[in-house]
Design an enzyme around this catalytic site. Structure first.
Site, PDB file in Angstrom:
ATOM      1  N   ARG A 174      26.116  52.977  28.272  1.00  0.00           N
ATOM      2  CA  ARG A 174      27.274  52.258  27.738  1.00  0.00           C
ATOM      3  C   ARG A 174      26.926  50.805  27.439  1.00  0.00           C
ATOM      4  O   ARG A 174      27.409  50.229  26.470  1.00  0.00           O
ATOM      5  CB  ARG A 174      28.437  52.312  28.746  1.00  0.00           C
ATOM      6  CG  ARG A 174      29.246  53.581  28.620  1.00  0.00           C
ATOM      7  CD  ARG A 174      30.459  53.540  29.503  1.00  0.00           C
ATOM      8  NE  ARG A 174      30.086  53.440  30.914  1.00  0.00           N
ATOM      9  CZ  ARG A 174      30.946  53.308  31.918  1.00  0.00           C
ATOM     10  NH1 ARG A 174      32.228  53.219  31.671  1.00  0.00           N
ATOM     11  NH2 ARG A 174      30.536  53.257  33.172  1.00  0.00           N
ATOM     12  N   TYR A 223      27.722  48.701  24.018  1.00  0.00           N
ATOM     13  CA  TYR A 223      28.478  47.448  23.996  1.00  0.00           C
ATOM     14  C   TYR A 223      27.679  46.346  23.295  1.00  0.00           C
ATOM     15  O   TYR A 223      28.225  45.567  22.513  1.00  0.00           O
ATOM     16  CB  TYR A 223      28.837  47.003  25.425  1.00  0.00           C
ATOM     17  CG  TYR A 223      29.770  47.937  26.149  1.00  0.00           C
ATOM     18  CD1 TYR A 223      30.673  48.739  25.446  1.00  0.00           C
ATOM     19  CD2 TYR A 223      29.777  48.030  27.536  1.00  0.00           C
ATOM     20  CE1 TYR A 223      31.532  49.606  26.108  1.00  0.00           C
ATOM     21  CE2 TYR A 223      30.636  48.892  28.203  1.00  0.00           C
ATOM     22  CZ  TYR A 223      31.503  49.678  27.485  1.00  0.00           C
ATOM     23  OH  TYR A 223      32.347  50.530  28.137  1.00  0.00           O
ATOM     24  N   TYR A 257      41.771  48.280  22.695  1.00  0.00           N
ATOM     25  CA  TYR A 257      42.965  48.798  23.384  1.00  0.00           C
ATOM     26  C   TYR A 257      43.203  48.027  24.680  1.00  0.00           C
ATOM     27  O   TYR A 257      42.297  47.377  25.208  1.00  0.00           O
ATOM     28  CB  TYR A 257      42.836  50.305  23.639  1.00  0.00           C
ATOM     29  CG  TYR A 257      41.956  50.700  24.803  1.00  0.00           C
ATOM     30  CD1 TYR A 257      40.600  50.890  24.643  1.00  0.00           C
ATOM     31  CD2 TYR A 257      42.501  50.895  26.070  1.00  0.00           C
ATOM     32  CE1 TYR A 257      39.793  51.250  25.708  1.00  0.00           C
ATOM     33  CE2 TYR A 257      41.705  51.260  27.147  1.00  0.00           C
ATOM     34  CZ  TYR A 257      40.352  51.433  26.964  1.00  0.00           C
ATOM     35  OH  TYR A 257      39.569  51.784  28.022  1.00  0.00           O
ATOM     36  N   HIS A 271      44.417  45.148  27.256  1.00  0.00           N
ATOM     37  CA  HIS A 271      44.157  43.708  27.139  1.00  0.00           C
ATOM     38  C   HIS A 271      42.688  43.573  26.767  1.00  0.00           C
ATOM     39  O   HIS A 271      41.834  44.151  27.457  1.00  0.00           O
ATOM     40  CB  HIS A 271      44.450  43.038  28.490  1.00  0.00           C
ATOM     41  CG  HIS A 271      44.313  41.544  28.468  1.00  0.00           C
ATOM     42  ND1 HIS A 271      43.145  40.896  28.081  1.00  0.00           N
ATOM     43  CD2 HIS A 271      45.195  40.571  28.784  1.00  0.00           C
ATOM     44  CE1 HIS A 271      43.324  39.589  28.164  1.00  0.00           C
ATOM     45  NE2 HIS A 271      44.567  39.370  28.587  1.00  0.00           N
ATOM     46  N   VAL A 331      40.318  42.421  29.763  1.00  0.00           N
ATOM     47  CA  VAL A 331      40.454  42.964  31.118  1.00  0.00           C
ATOM     48  C   VAL A 331      39.547  44.181  31.253  1.00  0.00           C
ATOM     49  O   VAL A 331      39.740  45.184  30.546  1.00  0.00           O
ATOM     50  CB  VAL A 331      41.931  43.335  31.410  1.00  0.00           C
ATOM     51  CG1 VAL A 331      42.046  44.083  32.729  1.00  0.00           C
ATOM     52  CG2 VAL A 331      42.779  42.063  31.457  1.00  0.00           C
ATOM     53  N   ALA A 360      46.323  48.072  31.576  1.00  0.00           N
ATOM     54  CA  ALA A 360      46.777  49.224  32.367  1.00  0.00           C
ATOM     55  C   ALA A 360      47.539  48.754  33.600  1.00  0.00           C
ATOM     56  O   ALA A 360      48.519  49.373  34.026  1.00  0.00           O
ATOM     57  CB  ALA A 360      45.574  50.075  32.774  1.00  0.00           C
ATOM     58  N   GLN A 384      38.499  52.433  36.736  1.00  0.00           N
ATOM     59  CA  GLN A 384      37.359  53.310  36.447  1.00  0.00           C
ATOM     60  C   GLN A 384      37.037  54.199  37.655  1.00  0.00           C
ATOM     61  O   GLN A 384      35.885  54.548  37.882  1.00  0.00           O
ATOM     62  CB  GLN A 384      36.149  52.488  35.975  1.00  0.00           C
ATOM     63  CG  GLN A 384      36.524  51.581  34.799  1.00  0.00           C
ATOM     64  CD  GLN A 384      35.381  51.016  33.981  1.00  0.00           C
ATOM     65  OE1 GLN A 384      35.484  50.872  32.766  1.00  0.00           O
ATOM     66  NE2 GLN A 384      34.285  50.707  34.611  1.00  0.00           N
ATOM     67  N   ALA A 412      48.728  55.593  32.240  1.00  0.00           N
ATOM     68  CA  ALA A 412      49.815  55.137  31.367  1.00  0.00           C
ATOM     69  C   ALA A 412      49.938  56.076  30.179  1.00  0.00           C
ATOM     70  O   ALA A 412      48.943  56.632  29.711  1.00  0.00           O
ATOM     71  CB  ALA A 412      49.514  53.719  30.876  1.00  0.00           C
ATOM     72  N   THR A 469      43.394  55.275  36.743  1.00  0.00           N
ATOM     73  CA  THR A 469      43.329  54.112  37.638  1.00  0.00           C
ATOM     74  C   THR A 469      43.903  54.548  38.978  1.00  0.00           C
ATOM     75  O   THR A 469      44.921  55.250  39.016  1.00  0.00           O
ATOM     76  CB  THR A 469      44.159  52.947  37.054  1.00  0.00           C
ATOM     77  OG1 THR A 469      43.582  52.568  35.791  1.00  0.00           O
ATOM     78  CG2 THR A 469      44.164  51.731  37.962  1.00  0.00           C
TER      79      THR A 469
HETATM   80  N1  SAM Z   1      40.994  46.741  28.628  1.00  0.00           N
HETATM   81  C1  SAM Z   1      41.667  47.815  29.308  1.00  0.00           C
HETATM   82  C2  SAM Z   1      42.994  47.322  29.851  1.00  0.00           C
HETATM   83  O1  SAM Z   1      43.368  46.186  29.527  1.00  0.00           O
HETATM   84  O2  SAM Z   1      43.692  48.033  30.573  1.00  0.00           O
HETATM   85  C3  SAM Z   1      40.779  48.403  30.388  1.00  0.00           C
HETATM   86  C4  SAM Z   1      39.525  49.028  29.854  1.00  0.00           C
HETATM   87  S1  SAM Z   1      38.460  49.630  31.105  1.00  0.00           S
HETATM   88  C5  SAM Z   1      36.974  49.763  30.214  1.00  0.00           C
HETATM   89  C6  SAM Z   1      38.863  51.312  31.286  1.00  0.00           C
HETATM   90  C7  SAM Z   1      39.723  51.538  32.520  1.00  0.00           C
HETATM   91  O3  SAM Z   1      41.060  51.129  32.239  1.00  0.00           O
HETATM   92  C8  SAM Z   1      39.865  52.981  32.944  1.00  0.00           C
HETATM   93  O4  SAM Z   1      38.781  53.476  33.693  1.00  0.00           O
HETATM   94  C9  SAM Z   1      41.122  52.938  33.756  1.00  0.00           C
HETATM   95  O5  SAM Z   1      40.926  52.371  35.043  1.00  0.00           O
HETATM   96  C10 SAM Z   1      41.957  51.981  32.909  1.00  0.00           C
HETATM   97  N2  SAM Z   1      42.706  52.769  31.928  1.00  0.00           N
HETATM   98  C11 SAM Z   1      42.350  53.106  30.674  1.00  0.00           C
HETATM   99  N3  SAM Z   1      43.318  53.861  30.107  1.00  0.00           N
HETATM  100  C12 SAM Z   1      44.289  53.995  31.047  1.00  0.00           C
HETATM  101  C13 SAM Z   1      45.544  54.641  31.091  1.00  0.00           C
HETATM  102  N4  SAM Z   1      46.039  55.310  30.033  1.00  0.00           N
HETATM  103  N5  SAM Z   1      46.275  54.556  32.232  1.00  0.00           N
HETATM  104  C14 SAM Z   1      45.826  53.887  33.309  1.00  0.00           C
HETATM  105  N6  SAM Z   1      44.656  53.243  33.322  1.00  0.00           N
HETATM  106  C15 SAM Z   1      43.899  53.303  32.211  1.00  0.00           C
END
Ligand code: SAM
Length: 257
Positions: A64, A68, A90, A92, A95, A122, A164, A205, A233
């Site tokens: 990964r 990136y 997608y 924030h 974050v 999330a 994650q 979510a 999460t």
């Molecule tokens: N930038 C994203 C954010 O602002 O939420 C987070 C990206 S991070 C690379 C990926 C992680 O975000 C996932 O492993 C999970 O913990 C969380 N995530 C992504 N999609 C999600 C969802 N639909 N519901 C809950 N958590 C989610």
């Protein structure tokens, strides 16, 4: 004209896009996106036909971190063409998201104006969907693999959010990833602090108003048995609060009276 603006599209399909992010997308010369939801990508294409996705940099078995790095280079290459570039990610965009921060950092190093707009993460959605307020007893957020590897110090009387949690130890993009060994390690660490019967929640979510979020309660001992994905999460509620420190209480009384 060269400028980089990194925006987030949140989680709720289209509804989470702020007016400011929408205006940036509309006005950009080039929009690069990493969204994962074809409906949202389609909406962005209607706002600005220049939309190009960065999804192609992912590949099964490719680290990964390599994907990136290529995404960041691609964004910077567009900025160097003297374009107003909008990068839409997608959630924030800053974050648990390397690409947005790194692109902004490198653009600024090259003397190009660059900024990031905030969006719903999330964690923002889980506060809303699960009725949790981080102000009640604090909130600790960790990346799950990092939490285990670095033996992060945490307070079990405060809310714990593990990102994650469904891809612990996954370095490459692997659609057939088995989350259970990582979840087993996490279970051991959490049981030591909370006990076997403490109930955590796997949270996902929902992108659509008509579909509820996934809120799956699970006793810690059974964590490896529940399905988890790259979009899961883990939320661990706090143990009962410890009593207030009498010395601090007395000193506050003295200074505040
Ligand atoms: N930038 C994203 C954010 O602002 O939420 C987070 C990206 S991070 C690379 C990926 C992680 O975000 C996932 O492993 C999970 O913990 C969380 N995530 C992504 N999609 C999600 C969802 N639909 N519901 C809950 N958590 C989610």
């Amino acid at each position: 004209r060269a400028e980089l603006i990194v925006v987030g599209t949140g989680y709720r399909a289209v509804g989470d896009l702020t007016l400011e992010a929408k205006a940036c997308i509309e006005q950009a010369d080039v929009v690069l996106c990493l969204i994962g939801d074809p409906m949202v990508t389609g909406f962005l294409e209607r706002l600005n036909p220049s939309v190009r996705t960065l999804d192609g940099f992912y590949a099964a078995g490719k680290p990964r971190t390599a994907s990136y790095e290529e995404m960041v280079r691609d964004i910077l290459a567009e900025v160097r063409r003297d374009k107003l570039v909008c990068c839409a990610l997608y959630g924030h965009p800053g974050v648990f998201a390397y690409v947005g921060h790194e692109a902004v950092r490198r653009a600024r190093l090259e003397g190009t104006p660059a900024r990031m707009l905030a969006a719903s993460s999330a964690e923002d959605w889980l506060f809303a969907d699960m009725g949790l307020d981080p102000g009640t007893c604090g909130c600790q957020s960790f990346e799950a693999t990092d939490f285990l590897l670095r033996r992060r110090i945490f307070d079990p009387t405060s809310l714990l959010v593990l990102w994650q949690a469904g891809v612990i130890g996954m370095a490459d993009r692997d659609p057939g990833f088995d989350h259970r060994p990582g979840a087993g390690l996490l279970t051991e660490r959490l049981i030591a602090a909370y006990g076997r019967d403490h109930e955590a929640t796997v949270y996902e979510a929902s992108p659509y108003v008509v579909t509820p979020p996934r809120i799956s309660p699970v006793p810690l001992a059974k964590l490896p048995d529940v399905p988890m994905s790259a979009g899961s999460t883990l939320v661990v509620p706090p143990l009962p609060a410890r009593p207030a420190d009498p010395e601090v209480t007395a000193r506050l009384r003295a200074t505040c009276s």
